[in-house]
Design a protein around this motif. Structure first.
Motif, PDB file in Angstrom:
ATOM      1  N   PRO A  37      20.277 -81.376  -1.880  1.00 18.34           N
ATOM      2  CA  PRO A  37      19.611 -81.585  -3.173  1.00 18.34           C
ATOM      3  C   PRO A  37      18.943 -82.952  -3.309  1.00 18.34           C
ATOM      4  N   ASP A  38      19.549 -83.999  -2.710  1.00 23.69           N
ATOM      5  CA  ASP A  38      18.952 -85.332  -2.816  1.00 23.69           C
ATOM      6  C   ASP A  38      17.587 -85.392  -2.136  1.00 23.69           C
ATOM      7  N   LYS A  39      17.396 -84.643  -1.060  1.00 22.98           N
ATOM      8  CA  LYS A  39      16.111 -84.625  -0.361  1.00 22.98           C
ATOM      9  C   LYS A  39      15.078 -83.776  -1.100  1.00 22.98           C
ATOM     10  N   ALA A  40      15.554 -82.926  -2.005  1.00 16.01           N
ATOM     11  CA  ALA A  40      14.655 -82.048  -2.754  1.00 16.01           C
ATOM     12  C   ALA A  40      14.273 -82.641  -4.115  1.00 16.01           C
ATOM     13  N   LYS A  41      14.816 -83.810  -4.452  1.00 15.72           N
ATOM     14  CA  LYS A  41      14.457 -84.463  -5.720  1.00 15.72           C
ATOM     15  C   LYS A  41      12.965 -84.769  -5.737  1.00 15.72           C
ATOM     16  N   GLY A  42      12.308 -84.387  -6.805  1.00 22.17           N
ATOM     17  CA  GLY A  42      10.883 -84.658  -6.946  1.00 22.17           C
ATOM     18  C   GLY A  42       9.988 -83.682  -6.192  1.00 22.17           C
ATOM     19  N   VAL A  43      10.580 -82.741  -5.465  1.00 22.70           N
ATOM     20  CA  VAL A  43       9.801 -81.773  -4.697  1.00 22.70           C
ATOM     21  C   VAL A  43       9.623 -80.500  -5.529  1.00 22.70           C
ATOM     22  N   HIS A  44       8.391 -80.051  -5.597  1.00 24.50           N
ATOM     23  CA  HIS A  44       8.050 -78.787  -6.259  1.00 24.50           C
ATOM     24  C   HIS A  44       7.203 -78.010  -5.261  1.00 24.50           C
ATOM     25  N   ALA A  45       7.830 -77.080  -4.546  1.00 26.30           N
ATOM     26  CA  ALA A  45       7.121 -76.344  -3.498  1.00 26.30           C
ATOM     27  C   ALA A  45       7.682 -74.935  -3.377  1.00 26.30           C
ATOM     28  N   ARG A  46       6.790 -74.026  -3.068  1.00 26.92           N
ATOM     29  CA  ARG A  46       7.191 -72.639  -2.831  1.00 26.92           C
ATOM     30  C   ARG A  46       6.853 -72.284  -1.386  1.00 26.92           C
ATOM     31  N   ASN A  77       2.007 -67.676  -5.830  1.00 27.83           N
ATOM     32  CA  ASN A  77       1.330 -68.926  -5.441  1.00 27.83           C
ATOM     33  C   ASN A  77       2.138 -69.795  -4.481  1.00 27.83           C
ATOM     34  N   PRO A  78       2.443 -69.299  -3.271  1.00 26.03           N
ATOM     35  CA  PRO A  78       3.192 -70.139  -2.331  1.00 26.03           C
ATOM     36  C   PRO A  78       2.409 -71.389  -1.947  1.00 26.03           C
ATOM     37  N   THR A  79       3.128 -72.478  -1.784  1.00 29.29           N
ATOM     38  CA  THR A  79       2.525 -73.730  -1.333  1.00 29.29           C
ATOM     39  C   THR A  79       2.303 -73.671   0.176  1.00 29.29           C
ATOM     40  N   VAL A  80       3.286 -73.125   0.891  1.00 30.02           N
ATOM     41  CA  VAL A  80       3.225 -72.986   2.345  1.00 30.02           C
ATOM     42  C   VAL A  80       3.678 -71.581   2.712  1.00 30.02           C
ATOM     43  N   THR A  81       2.950 -70.950   3.630  1.00 30.99           N
ATOM     44  CA  THR A  81       3.326 -69.632   4.137  1.00 30.99           C
ATOM     45  C   THR A  81       3.474 -69.720   5.648  1.00 30.99           C
ATOM     46  N   PHE A  82       4.619 -69.223   6.143  1.00 28.26           N
ATOM     47  CA  PHE A  82       4.900 -69.151   7.572  1.00 28.26           C
ATOM     48  C   PHE A  82       4.754 -67.696   7.993  1.00 28.26           C
ATOM     49  N   ILE A  83       3.967 -67.443   9.038  1.00 27.27           N
ATOM     50  CA  ILE A  83       3.729 -66.082   9.513  1.00 27.27           C
ATOM     51  C   ILE A  83       4.118 -66.023  10.991  1.00 27.27           C
ATOM     52  N   THR A  84       5.084 -65.158  11.305  1.00 31.15           N
ATOM     53  CA  THR A  84       5.557 -65.007  12.678  1.00 31.15           C
ATOM     54  C   THR A  84       6.312 -63.691  12.784  1.00 31.15           C
ATOM     55  N   SER A  85       6.880 -63.420  13.942  1.00 25.79           N
ATOM     56  CA  SER A  85       7.671 -62.197  14.099  1.00 25.79           C
ATOM     57  C   SER A  85       9.133 -62.480  13.753  1.00 25.79           C
ATOM     58  N   ASP A  86       9.856 -61.409  13.466  1.00 25.13           N
ATOM     59  CA  ASP A  86      11.281 -61.545  13.175  1.00 25.13           C
ATOM     60  C   ASP A  86      12.016 -62.189  14.354  1.00 25.13           C
ATOM     61  N   LYS A  87      11.705 -61.747  15.566  1.00 21.51           N
ATOM     62  CA  LYS A  87      12.379 -62.282  16.753  1.00 21.51           C
ATOM     63  C   LYS A  87      12.055 -63.758  16.975  1.00 21.51           C
ATOM     64  N   ASP A  88      10.791 -64.138  16.764  1.00 19.16           N
ATOM     65  CA  ASP A  88      10.420 -65.543  16.956  1.00 19.16           C
ATOM     66  C   ASP A  88      11.061 -66.432  15.889  1.00 19.16           C
ATOM     67  N   TRP A  89      11.136 -65.975  14.642  1.00 17.08           N
ATOM     68  CA  TRP A  89      11.779 -66.771  13.583  1.00 17.08           C
ATOM     69  C   TRP A  89      13.249 -66.995  13.916  1.00 17.08           C
ATOM     70  N   VAL A  90      13.936 -65.940  14.344  1.00 13.48           N
ATOM     71  CA  VAL A  90      15.342 -66.072  14.716  1.00 13.48           C
ATOM     72  C   VAL A  90      15.483 -66.999  15.925  1.00 13.48           C
ATOM     73  N   ALA A  91      14.605 -66.859  16.908  1.00 11.29           N
ATOM     74  CA  ALA A  91      14.655 -67.725  18.098  1.00 11.29           C
ATOM     75  C   ALA A  91      14.429 -69.190  17.711  1.00 11.29           C
ATOM     76  N   MET A  92      13.484 -69.454  16.817  1.00 16.62           N
ATOM     77  CA  MET A  92      13.257 -70.836  16.358  1.00 16.62           C
ATOM     78  C   MET A  92      14.496 -71.341  15.626  1.00 16.62           C
ATOM     79  N   SER A  93      15.077 -70.495  14.817  1.00 15.41           N
ATOM     80  CA  SER A  93      16.239 -70.875  14.026  1.00 15.41           C
ATOM     81  C   SER A  93      17.460 -71.157  14.881  1.00 15.41           C
ATOM     82  N   ASN A  94      17.565 -70.484  16.011  1.00 13.97           N
ATOM     83  CA  ASN A  94      18.696 -70.678  16.916  1.00 13.97           C
ATOM     84  C   ASN A  94      18.410 -71.721  17.986  1.00 13.97           C
ATOM     85  N   GLY A  95      17.254 -72.395  17.896  1.00 16.16           N
ATOM     86  CA  GLY A  95      16.912 -73.429  18.854  1.00 16.16           C
ATOM     87  C   GLY A  95      16.461 -72.899  20.210  1.00 16.16           C
ATOM     88  N   LYS A  96      16.137 -71.625  20.280  1.00 14.89           N
ATOM     89  CA  LYS A  96      15.708 -71.012  21.547  1.00 14.89           C
ATOM     90  C   LYS A  96      14.193 -71.076  21.724  1.00 14.89           C
TER      91      LYS A  96
END
Length: 125
Positions: A37-46, A77-96
């Motif tokens: 939460p401390d890093k999200a103070k003042g941040v307004h993003a979707r 109205n998203p501020t940032v949109t990430f577009i990828t595959s389910d497998k690639d998102w999981v691989a990025m999330s697991n550090g692979k």
């Protein structure tokens, strides 16, 4: 947990400290535990994710001055949109799979300001 130079996404970092997440939903669930939460103070993003593949779908996180909401589907109205595959998102999330590599090779597309996309790494380390 820069987009062109060192994209890594906070959620990706958080998930790698726990048992490997095997589905996008498990990745998002693990991100809840890493919220700063401390890093999200003042941040307004979707943030919006559009994931293709059999376990794909749409997820969102709305960060609002030290708090957040998360869910499935689309956020207005998203501020940032990430577009990828389910497998690639999981691989990025697991550090692979490095986010930088995924971005540079077209496996990850990012729409929106780099500074806001980078902030996600601080908010969900």
């Amino acid at each position: 947990m820069t987009i062109l130079m060192a994209l890594s996404f906070g959620g990706a970092e958080a998930a790698s400290n726990e048992p490997e997440s095997s589905t996008p939903q498990q990745v998002f669930d693990s991100m809840r535990e890493s919220f700063k939460p401390d890093k999200a103070k003042g941040v307004h993003a979707r943030y919006q994710w559009e994931l293709s593949g059999p376990q794909g779908g749409e997820w969102w996180i709305d960060v609002n001055d030290g708090t957040y909401k998360m869910g499935k589907g689309k956020v207005d109205n998203p501020t940032v949109t990430f577009i990828t595959s389910d497998k690639d998102w999981v691989a990025m999330s697991n550090g692979k799979l490095k986010g930088t590599w995924a971005y540079m090779t077209g496996r990850l597309k990012v729409r929106g300001p780099q500074s806001v996309a980078r902030k996600l790494d601080e908010i969900f380390p």
